[in-house]
Design a protein around this motif. Structure first.
Motif, PDB file in Angstrom:
ATOM      1  N   ASP A  32      -5.160  -3.613   3.526  1.00 30.68           N
ATOM      2  CA  ASP A  32      -4.752  -3.131   4.853  1.00 30.68           C
ATOM      3  C   ASP A  32      -4.768  -1.609   4.774  1.00 30.68           C
ATOM      4  N   PRO A  33      -5.644  -0.921   5.508  1.00 24.09           N
ATOM      5  CA  PRO A  33      -5.783   0.538   5.350  1.00 24.09           C
ATOM      6  C   PRO A  33      -4.542   1.333   5.721  1.00 24.09           C
ATOM      7  N   LEU A  34      -3.580   0.719   6.409  1.00 21.97           N
ATOM      8  CA  LEU A  34      -2.386   1.460   6.802  1.00 21.97           C
ATOM      9  C   LEU A  34      -1.355   1.563   5.685  1.00 21.97           C
ATOM     10  N   VAL A  35      -1.451   0.728   4.672  1.00 18.57           N
ATOM     11  CA  VAL A  35      -0.379   0.595   3.682  1.00 18.57           C
ATOM     12  C   VAL A  35      -0.462   1.707   2.643  1.00 18.57           C
ATOM     13  N   GLU A  36       0.712   2.295   2.329  1.00 22.53           N
ATOM     14  CA  GLU A  36       0.842   3.276   1.251  1.00 22.53           C
ATOM     15  C   GLU A  36       1.580   2.623   0.087  1.00 22.53           C
ATOM     16  N   VAL A  37       1.119   2.899  -1.132  1.00 26.89           N
ATOM     17  CA  VAL A  37       1.707   2.264  -2.314  1.00 26.89           C
ATOM     18  C   VAL A  37       2.097   3.333  -3.325  1.00 26.89           C
ATOM     19  N   ASP A  38       3.349   3.296  -3.775  1.00 31.35           N
ATOM     20  CA  ASP A  38       3.845   4.169  -4.838  1.00 31.35           C
ATOM     21  C   ASP A  38       4.341   3.291  -5.980  1.00 31.35           C
ATOM     22  N   VAL A  39       4.047   3.695  -7.208  1.00 31.35           N
ATOM     23  CA  VAL A  39       4.408   2.900  -8.377  1.00 31.35           C
ATOM     24  C   VAL A  39       5.122   3.778  -9.388  1.00 31.35           C
ATOM     25  N   HIS A  40       6.278   3.303  -9.841  1.00 30.77           N
ATOM     26  CA  HIS A  40       7.014   3.938 -10.943  1.00 30.77           C
ATOM     27  C   HIS A  40       7.174   2.896 -12.039  1.00 30.77           C
ATOM     28  N   VAL A  41       6.548   3.150 -13.172  1.00 27.80           N
ATOM     29  CA  VAL A  41       6.633   2.252 -14.328  1.00 27.80           C
ATOM     30  C   VAL A  41       7.379   2.989 -15.430  1.00 27.80           C
ATOM     31  N   LEU A  42       8.564   2.524 -15.760  1.00 27.15           N
ATOM     32  CA  LEU A  42       9.369   3.188 -16.784  1.00 27.15           C
ATOM     33  C   LEU A  42       8.995   2.676 -18.166  1.00 27.15           C
ATOM     34  N   ALA A  43       7.699   2.707 -18.433  1.00 28.67           N
ATOM     35  CA  ALA A  43       7.146   2.303 -19.734  1.00 28.67           C
ATOM     36  C   ALA A  43       5.703   2.777 -19.748  1.00 28.67           C
ATOM     37  N   TYR A  44       5.103   2.722 -20.898  1.00 26.30           N
ATOM     38  CA  TYR A  44       3.695   3.085 -21.013  1.00 26.30           C
ATOM     39  C   TYR A  44       2.875   1.795 -21.066  1.00 26.30           C
ATOM     40  N   ASN A  45       2.246   1.443 -19.949  1.00 26.76           N
ATOM     41  CA  ASN A  45       1.307   0.319 -19.939  1.00 26.76           C
ATOM     42  C   ASN A  45       0.179   0.638 -18.963  1.00 26.76           C
ATOM     43  N   VAL A  46      -0.857  -0.174 -19.007  1.00 26.23           N
ATOM     44  CA  VAL A  46      -2.082   0.125 -18.244  1.00 26.23           C
ATOM     45  C   VAL A  46      -2.293  -0.860 -17.099  1.00 26.23           C
ATOM     46  N   ASP A  47      -1.267  -1.627 -16.745  1.00 28.25           N
ATOM     47  CA  ASP A  47      -1.449  -2.646 -15.710  1.00 28.25           C
ATOM     48  C   ASP A  47      -1.863  -2.057 -14.370  1.00 28.25           C
ATOM     49  N   TYR A  48      -1.363  -0.851 -14.061  1.00 28.81           N
ATOM     50  CA  TYR A  48      -1.605  -0.274 -12.738  1.00 28.81           C
ATOM     51  C   TYR A  48      -2.728   0.767 -12.740  1.00 28.81           C
ATOM     52  N   ASP A  49      -3.261   1.110 -13.898  1.00 32.74           N
ATOM     53  CA  ASP A  49      -4.298   2.146 -13.968  1.00 32.74           C
ATOM     54  C   ASP A  49      -5.534   1.822 -13.134  1.00 32.74           C
ATOM     55  N   PRO A  50      -6.047   0.579 -13.133  1.00 32.41           N
ATOM     56  CA  PRO A  50      -7.232   0.308 -12.306  1.00 32.41           C
ATOM     57  C   PRO A  50      -6.998   0.507 -10.815  1.00 32.41           C
TER      58      PRO A  50
END
Length: 714
Positions: free
Chosen positions: A395-413
């Motif tokens: 949905d082009p209207l949606v904004e997404v912010d992510v805070h991961v309090l660890a070092y992982n690569v799940d959200y990098d892609p």
């Protein structure tokens, strides 16, 4: 018989009466030994015969030809029985009477009355049909004669017209001759195919019965092919009662021995890719006892624990709601995500994220929703989160912010489509998460005021979001959130803000995802599971953690993730909020691993959809300056009430100060000696104190700069 010897009295024999003793004759020692030897020789021979007979039976059952004959014979017999019953049900009221007896047994009077009405309507309709058939039989000869005369007259009229047109009197009978020839042709065709059809009909009937029997698996399990014999044993009423009776539950065993007659609230019926039934349990046997024996119950039903779910309906106390999956269906791979190669989404309608236990698609709601997701490492939490975020990004209207309090690569892609991605477990990353929480608190207040100004029913709509970029839907992810809530310095404030924002954010178009592997009081704010709309528990170690996620009493009622195994039941979870009742879900798996990247193409599609869409402002995490801001809002007034100062600060910077109270203001100003004090019985802020603190801080900063730039050299 034996005779006693005579006694001697005074030197003479005294006559004695013979005493007769009756005793069974005992065999002599050789005879007894012979009988024992005979018995010992017979017993082994009998055992040999039994073993030989058992071996013959086993060998016969394992013989392929015998199994084939029994299997197909059972198909034929079972199919004939099923078709006969169907025909009987279709021609009589047996089906209605059977359902009425089931309703009576379950004590459902309303359903009994409904089936009584149905059977009455059926009988009335049947009587009407019979009367119509009787009337038809009475009027058929007259109708046949009338139609024949009318048809012949019509053909003669047509013949007269043909003869008039062709000037040939022979054409008068031409239509009649054509009809007679057609009837003769039909009779000839019927005579040709009649005999073969007549001979084939029994074989066709047998083939149909065999097909139905094969479809319904009416053959014995031992006669089925190896791949089918291992598949399914239908958990009907008898199988369920046997399974319950072997759970080792003392009150249930006593009830069964006392002649307990089960009341089936809902008989076993096919439901999706499994079987569903509801059973009223006897006194002293709560559903919790059955749920605690889930592994044994699954074993008794020839299922794995993940395939058996005993629960208690919310509105039916004491009722065991049992759903049993087909063997292996919950361990098979989940189908591909529906949006993997094409399609867009609407934030206000939700996105597909999983399948339920019956194989039906589960929609993850976004508008007016928030999520609490927990599960130990390796249980598959990221599969649900990735499916949810990728769907939202389409949905082009949606904004997404992510805070991961660890070092992982799940959200990098997903980084190209994220508005912000902060990951790490250092103190600065915790501070960044706190800044986001404070900003969200102010954002929620601002959006609420804007919706009130617009005059809507305080709920964001797509039209508002399209018109105003500052009101765009937002999703904020806090992963490994136990690091934030358990932080020694910021943990308490983080818990308070999390509850406040979660309670207020839903209708403003802000979705929060709280994700953690720990499910206890220290890692989650008290009451967070009561506040969020969607609660998802992947593999959990204990029932306390299960209830911390799903809600108090959920384990007791059978909604438990403690039987899920991390590493085996990956992506499988017990969830609440996706439907009317909690249940099992299996999240879609969008992969990114060696040689397979399904996430990047979806992200690229999402980025392309954003072209031409006005973007909302990027988030900033610059720390506020409470002292300078307080000085600014005081103006020229010598003293201002604390509540008025807080109101002015919230208006100046709502993202920072909207959630502040007097204690927060005191904590910020106390290090500078400018905190509030009581004047005329009310708490106020002094402008002089604040300005003195500002000047003192400026002097300290100037001295520090002087020393850094050259004061030491002078």
């Amino acid at each position: 018989m034996t005779e006693t010897a005579p006694e001697r009295v005074n030197g003479h024999d005294k006559p004695q009466v013979s005493l007769l003793k009756f005793a069974p004759e005992q065999p002599t020692a050789p005879a007894a030994e012979k009988a024992t030897a005979s018995f010992d020789s017979v017993a082994p021979r009998r055992r040999v015969r039994i073993d030989s007979l058992r071996r013959v039976v086993v060998e016969t059952r394992t013989n392929p030809g015998y199994r084939l004959a029994v299997r197909h014979g059972s198909y034929l017999w079972g199919g004939t029985r099923i078709l006969t019953r169907r025909a009987w049900d279709g021609r009589t009221a047996a089906r209605y009477e059977r359902m009425m007896r089931i309703a009576e047994a379950s004590g459902n009077e309303e359903l009994v009355r409904e089936w009584e009405a149905r059977i009455s309507a059926y009988r009335a309709a049947r009587q009407k049909r019979r009367m119509e058939l009787l009337q038809l039989a009475l009027h058929a000869p007259k109708a046949l004669l009338t139609s024949s005369v009318a048809g012949a007259g019509l053909l003669l009229m047509l013949g007269i017209l043909l003869a008039w047109a062709n000037h040939d009197v022979h054409d008068v009978l031409a239509p009649l001759n054509a009809v007679v020839s057609f009837v003769a042709l039909v009779a000839w065709v019927a005579s040709v195919i009649w005999d073969p059809l007549l001979y084939a009909l029994p074989w066709l009937a047998l083939a149909g019965a065999w097909s139905v029997g094969r479809q319904q698996q009416t053959a014995p399990v031992w006669a089925l092919p190896a791949d089918q014999a291992e598949q399914d044993v239908v958990p009907d009423e008898g199988a369920i009662l046997r399974a319950l009776g072997n759970l080792g539950i003392a009150p249930l065993n006593r009830a069964i021995k006392a002649g307990w007659q089960p009341r089936w609230v809902q008989p076993t019926t096919r439901a999706g890719n499994g079987w569903h039934t509801q059973l009223q349990l006897p006194e002293g046997v709560p559903v919790e006892m059955i749920a605690d024996k889930k592994r044994t119950l699954a074993h008794n039903l020839l299922r794995k624990p993940v395939e058996v779910w005993p629960t208690e309906p919310r509105d039916q106390a004491g009722v065991l709601d049992l759903w049993v999956a087909d063997p292996g269906v919950l361990t098979k791979p989940v189908p591909p995500w529906p949006l993997l190669t094409e399609g867009t989404t609407d934030f206000f309608k939700g996105v597909p994220v999983a399948l339920n236990a019956r194989g039906e698609q589960v929609i993850g709601r976004l508008m007016a929703a928030n999520y609490l997701i927990a599960g130990i490492m390796g249980s598959g939490k990221s599969s649900l989160v990735v499916a949810l975020l990728l769907g939202a990004m389409l949905d082009p209207l949606v904004e997404v912010d992510v805070h991961v309090l660890a070092y992982n690569v799940d959200y990098d892609p997903m980084r190209p489509r994220l508005r912000s991605l902060v990951k790490g477990d250092e103190n600065e990353h915790v501070v960044a998460a706190m800044d986001m929480l404070r900003a969200l608190a102010g954002e929620v207040s601002r959006r609420g005021q804007e919706l009130e100004r617009i005059g809507t029913e305080t709920k964001l709509t797509r039209e508002i979001a399209e018109r105003d970029p500052s009101m765009r839907p937002r999703i904020v992810v806090f992963d490994e959130v136990h690091e934030l809530f358990g932080h020694p310095e910021h943990g308490k404030e983080a818990k308070e803000l999390a509850l406040k924002v979660t309670k207020k954010a839903r209708k403003t178009g802000i979705v929060l995802l709280w994700i953690t592997p720990d499910a206890d009081a220290n890692s989650l704010p008290r009451g967070i599971s009561k506040t969020v709309s969607h609660r998802v528990a992947f593999a959990i170690n204990d029932h306390q953690g299960n209830d911390a996620i799903l809600g108090t009493g959920m384990h007791k009622n059978g909604y438990s993730a403690t039987t899920l195994v991390a590493g085996e039941d990956v992506g499988t979870a017990m969830a609440a909020g996706f439907g009317k009742t909690p249940g099992l879900i299996r999240s879609y798996y969008v992969r990114k691993e060696a040689g397979v990247d399904e996430i990047t193409p979806v992200v690229e599609r999402a980025v392309a959809l954003r072209k031409g869409v006005e973007q909302a402002a990027e988030p900033t995490f610059e720390p506020a300056d409470p002292l300078a801001d307080t000085a600014a809002v005081l103006g020229d007034e010598p003293r201002v009430l604390v509540q008025e100062v807080l109101h002015r600060l919230a208006a100046k910077n709502p993202s920072q100060y909207a959630s502040w109270g007097p204690a927060d203001l005191k904590k910020a100003l106390e290090p500078f000696g400018a905190q509030q004090y009581k004047s005329d019985g009310r708490m106020v802020i002094s402008r002089d104190r604040v300005m003195d603190a500002v000047l003192e801080r400026l002097a300290e900063d100037a001295a520090s700069i002087y020393e850094d730039e050259g004061g030491a050299e002078d």
